[in-house]
Design a protein around this motif. Structure first.
Motif, PDB file in Angstrom:
ATOM      1  N   UNK A 138      27.664  34.574  12.597  1.00 56.43           N
ATOM      2  CA  UNK A 138      27.869  34.367  14.176  1.00 56.43           C
ATOM      3  C   UNK A 138      26.885  33.672  14.610  1.00 56.43           C
ATOM      4  N   UNK A 139      27.547  32.953  15.583  1.00 52.40           N
ATOM      5  CA  UNK A 139      26.508  32.050  16.604  1.00 52.40           C
ATOM      6  C   UNK A 139      26.641  32.374  17.983  1.00 52.40           C
ATOM      7  N   UNK A 140      25.593  32.773  18.699  1.00 50.03           N
ATOM      8  CA  UNK A 140      25.523  33.063  20.020  1.00 50.03           C
ATOM      9  C   UNK A 140      25.936  32.092  21.006  1.00 50.03           C
ATOM     10  N   UNK A 141      27.066  32.458  22.166  1.00 56.03           N
ATOM     11  CA  UNK A 141      27.463  31.370  22.822  1.00 56.03           C
ATOM     12  C   UNK A 141      27.577  31.889  24.248  1.00 56.03           C
ATOM     13  N   UNK A 142      27.862  31.270  24.986  1.00 55.66           N
ATOM     14  CA  UNK A 142      28.339  31.467  26.568  1.00 55.66           C
ATOM     15  C   UNK A 142      29.630  31.425  26.523  1.00 55.66           C
ATOM     16  N   UNK A 143      30.211  32.233  27.154  1.00 54.55           N
ATOM     17  CA  UNK A 143      31.796  32.139  27.808  1.00 54.55           C
ATOM     18  C   UNK A 143      31.869  32.210  29.312  1.00 54.55           C
ATOM     19  N   UNK A 144      32.682  31.065  29.567  1.00 62.78           N
ATOM     20  CA  UNK A 144      32.911  30.900  30.996  1.00 62.78           C
ATOM     21  C   UNK A 144      34.174  31.360  31.264  1.00 62.78           C
ATOM     22  N   UNK A 145      34.651  32.259  32.383  1.00 59.81           N
ATOM     23  CA  UNK A 145      35.871  32.593  32.705  1.00 59.81           C
ATOM     24  C   UNK A 145      36.034  32.311  34.218  1.00 59.81           C
ATOM     25  N   UNK A 146      37.396  31.729  34.351  1.00 59.24           N
ATOM     26  CA  UNK A 146      37.756  31.520  35.810  1.00 59.24           C
ATOM     27  C   UNK A 146      39.156  32.143  36.182  1.00 59.24           C
ATOM     28  N   UNK A 147      39.119  32.871  37.378  1.00 65.61           N
ATOM     29  CA  UNK A 147      40.391  33.649  37.425  1.00 65.61           C
ATOM     30  C   UNK A 147      40.865  32.899  38.878  1.00 65.61           C
ATOM     31  N   UNK A 148      42.215  32.821  38.815  1.00 70.36           N
ATOM     32  CA  UNK A 148      42.940  32.379  39.996  1.00 70.36           C
ATOM     33  C   UNK A 148      43.741  33.219  40.578  1.00 70.36           C
ATOM     34  N   UNK A 149      43.759  33.629  41.818  1.00 75.24           N
ATOM     35  CA  UNK A 149      44.696  34.475  42.532  1.00 75.24           C
ATOM     36  C   UNK A 149      45.438  33.896  43.454  1.00 75.24           C
ATOM     37  N   UNK A 150      46.513  34.440  43.557  1.00 72.74           N
ATOM     38  CA  UNK A 150      47.602  33.939  44.614  1.00 72.74           C
ATOM     39  C   UNK A 150      48.024  35.069  45.550  1.00 72.74           C
ATOM     40  N   UNK A 151      47.866  34.927  46.737  1.00 74.15           N
ATOM     41  CA  UNK A 151      48.450  35.929  47.542  1.00 74.15           C
ATOM     42  C   UNK A 151      49.573  35.412  48.551  1.00 74.15           C
ATOM     43  N   UNK A 152      50.659  35.722  48.596  1.00 71.44           N
ATOM     44  CA  UNK A 152      51.628  35.672  49.723  1.00 71.44           C
ATOM     45  C   UNK A 152      51.019  35.764  51.141  1.00 71.44           C
ATOM     46  N   UNK A 153      50.856  34.745  51.891  1.00 67.30           N
ATOM     47  CA  UNK A 153      50.291  34.835  53.372  1.00 67.30           C
ATOM     48  C   UNK A 153      51.021  35.723  54.166  1.00 67.30           C
ATOM     49  N   UNK A 154      52.493  35.748  53.819  1.00 66.04           N
ATOM     50  CA  UNK A 154      53.202  36.803  54.741  1.00 66.04           C
ATOM     51  C   UNK A 154      53.033  38.238  54.678  1.00 66.04           C
ATOM     52  N   UNK A 155      53.125  38.566  53.626  1.00 65.10           N
ATOM     53  CA  UNK A 155      53.214  39.818  52.972  1.00 65.10           C
ATOM     54  C   UNK A 155      51.870  40.498  52.482  1.00 65.10           C
ATOM     55  N   UNK A 156      50.877  39.636  52.200  1.00 68.38           N
ATOM     56  CA  UNK A 156      49.655  40.057  51.655  1.00 68.38           C
ATOM     57  C   UNK A 156      49.838  40.638  50.006  1.00 68.38           C
ATOM     58  N   UNK A 157      50.923  40.239  49.567  1.00 62.60           N
ATOM     59  CA  UNK A 157      51.067  40.756  48.068  1.00 62.60           C
ATOM     60  C   UNK A 157      50.666  39.830  47.143  1.00 62.60           C
ATOM     61  N   UNK A 158      49.599  40.183  46.119  1.00 64.00           N
ATOM     62  CA  UNK A 158      49.405  39.381  44.977  1.00 64.00           C
ATOM     63  C   UNK A 158      50.520  38.801  44.134  1.00 64.00           C
ATOM     64  N   UNK A 159      50.842  37.680  44.062  1.00 62.40           N
ATOM     65  CA  UNK A 159      52.085  37.086  43.480  1.00 62.40           C
ATOM     66  C   UNK A 159      51.673  36.598  42.044  1.00 62.40           C
ATOM     67  N   UNK A 160      50.648  35.962  41.827  1.00 61.70           N
ATOM     68  CA  UNK A 160      50.298  35.456  40.608  1.00 61.70           C
ATOM     69  C   UNK A 160      48.669  35.604  40.532  1.00 61.70           C
TER      70      UNK A 160
END
Length: 211
Positions: A138-160
């Motif tokens: 095993x080799x110690x590492x650092x893991x980076x996670x990016x999360x992108x969220x899209x919300x419908x501006x009219x309904x406030x519903x998360x679409x993606x």
């Protein structure tokens, strides 16, 4: 010759494994979302606990720029300051992780000396090194996670919502690492969209042939 071939195959296997490595991406979309009707987007504001809007760091600006560029170039969407179709937000997380590496292991090779009692002479026999397998560690590492969220501006519903994780060099994800991670999210999203259109087309063709 056999020893060289085994070494070559071992190195080739490692190269193929490394080439296949990359950000692991996941994307979830709302079944009710119709992305074809979206044309514009804007960014949600980040506020602290006191409700104040903070200044973006260089890394945050790079994340937003990477996402915006792909929405504009691949989706044809435009960033606007008023009445957007979609509101975007993101999150960046860097955690400790580890990866498994392998080194090929070979048995002893070399010359051994024997004595011929009939000729009363010593002679040498060469034994080539043999491939014994791999040593994993095993080799110690650092893991980076990016999360992108899209919300419908009219309904406030998360679409993606899409996220991807990749190995990074430090707690501050570099611009190149950001591009790799964000690109993995969009490739996964586009792949899922193509599959959905294909499946929808098959369902329509089947239903169209019924009376």
């Amino acid at each position: 010759m056999k020893s060289r071939l085994i070494k070559f195959l071992g190195v080739a296997a490692v190269i193929l494994v490394l080439a296949g490595c990359g950000p692991s991406a996941h994307v979830e979309t709302s079944r009710d979302a119709n992305f074809s009707r979206y044309r514009t987007f804007a960014w949600a504001e980040k506020k602290d606990r006191r409700g104040r809007t903070g200044n973006s760091t260089m890394m945050e600006s790079q994340v937003k720029s990477a996402i915006s560029d792909r929405l504009q170039s691949r989706m044809g969407w435009q960033q606007v300051s008023r009445n957007p179709d979609v509101i975007l937000s993101y999150d960046v997380l860097v955690e400790r992780g580890s990866r498994i590496e392998s080194d090929p292991r070979y048995g002893w090779g070399g010359f051994r000396t024997f004595y011929n009692p009939y000729s009363r002479r010593f002679y040498n026999v060469y034994y080539p090194s043999t491939f014994m397998g791999y040593d994993n560690y095993e080799v110690p590492t650092k893991e980076g996670t990016i999360t992108v969220t899209m919300v419908d501006a009219r309904t406030d519903e998360t679409v993606m919502q899409g996220w991807a994780t990749d190995e990074v060099n430090s707690r501050r994800i570099s611009g190149r690492e950001i591009d790799r991670i964000v690109d993995a999210i969009f490739r996964k999203w586009e792949s899922g969209s193509r599959n959905n259109r294909y499946n929808e087309g098959r369902r329509n063709s089947r239903s169209g042939g019924r009376y």
